[in-house]
Design a protein around this motif. Structure first.
Motif, PDB file in Angstrom:
ATOM      1  N   ALA A   1       0.819  -1.207   0.000  1.00 44.46           N
ATOM      2  CA  ALA A   1       0.000   0.000   0.000  1.00 44.46           C
ATOM      3  C   ALA A   1       0.854   1.259   0.000  1.00 44.46           C
ATOM      4  N   LEU A   2       1.954   1.246   0.738  1.00 50.85           N
ATOM      5  CA  LEU A   2       2.818   2.424   0.797  1.00 50.85           C
ATOM      6  C   LEU A   2       3.475   2.697  -0.553  1.00 50.85           C
TER       7      LEU A   2
ATOM      8  N   VAL B   1       0.888   4.402  -2.661  1.00 53.36           N
ATOM      9  CA  VAL B   1       0.720   5.807  -2.277  1.00 53.36           C
ATOM     10  C   VAL B   1       1.856   6.648  -2.854  1.00 53.36           C
ATOM     11  N   PHE B   2       3.087   6.174  -2.740  1.00 46.65           N
ATOM     12  CA  PHE B   2       4.217   6.935  -3.273  1.00 46.65           C
ATOM     13  C   PHE B   2       4.164   7.021  -4.795  1.00 46.65           C
TER      14      PHE B   2
ATOM     15  N   ILE C   1       1.384   7.078  -6.609  1.00 49.93           N
ATOM     16  CA  ILE C   1       0.331   8.053  -6.902  1.00 49.93           C
ATOM     17  C   ILE C   1       0.856   9.472  -6.679  1.00 49.93           C
ATOM     18  N   LEU C   2       1.640   9.672  -5.631  1.00 51.67           N
ATOM     19  CA  LEU C   2       2.251  10.983  -5.393  1.00 51.67           C
ATOM     20  C   LEU C   2       3.204  11.358  -6.525  1.00 51.67           C
TER      21      LEU C   2
END
Length: 109
Positions: free
Chosen positions: A7-8, A11-12, A14-15
């Motif tokens: 998941a992390l 997230v990174f 997507i950032l």
């Protein structure tokens, strides 16, 4: 190849895509804006902003394809440069085309 292991990582990633989109939006706006608008508003020259935003888009793309880390100093500098352009320069140069003697609410008369 883009590898997402959790998941992390998602997230990174997507950032990183967001950084690339932000810098790309700023670069496209700078390309479409006439050079005179930068000079009239007292901002840096169009050529300097094109170089800065071009490098920001390059580093944003490198982060999106995971060549650079999202937390890299270059990626963070890309966000800062694009943010400065979009928050300070873009509103100032956008006002140059507005107004005028024979302008109506929907354009020239």
């Amino acid at each position: 190849m883009i590898e997402i292991h959790g998941a992390l990582d998602l997230v990174f990633w997507i950032l990183a895509v967001g950084v690339f989109a932000l810098s790309g939006w700023a670069l496209v706006h700078a390309v479409k804006t006439p050079a005179r608008a930068f000079a009239v508003t007292g901002k840096q020259t169009k050529n300097l902003w094109l170089v800065i935003l071009g490098l920001a888009a390059l580093f944003g793309f490198a982060a999106a394809v995971q060549y650079l880390s999202v937390l890299s100093i270059f990626t963070i500098a890309s966000v800062i440069a694009s943010g400065i352009y979009l928050a300070d320069v873009r509103p100032a140069v956008r006002e140059i085309g507005k107004g005028g003697g024979n302008q109506g609410p929907y354009g020239p008369w």
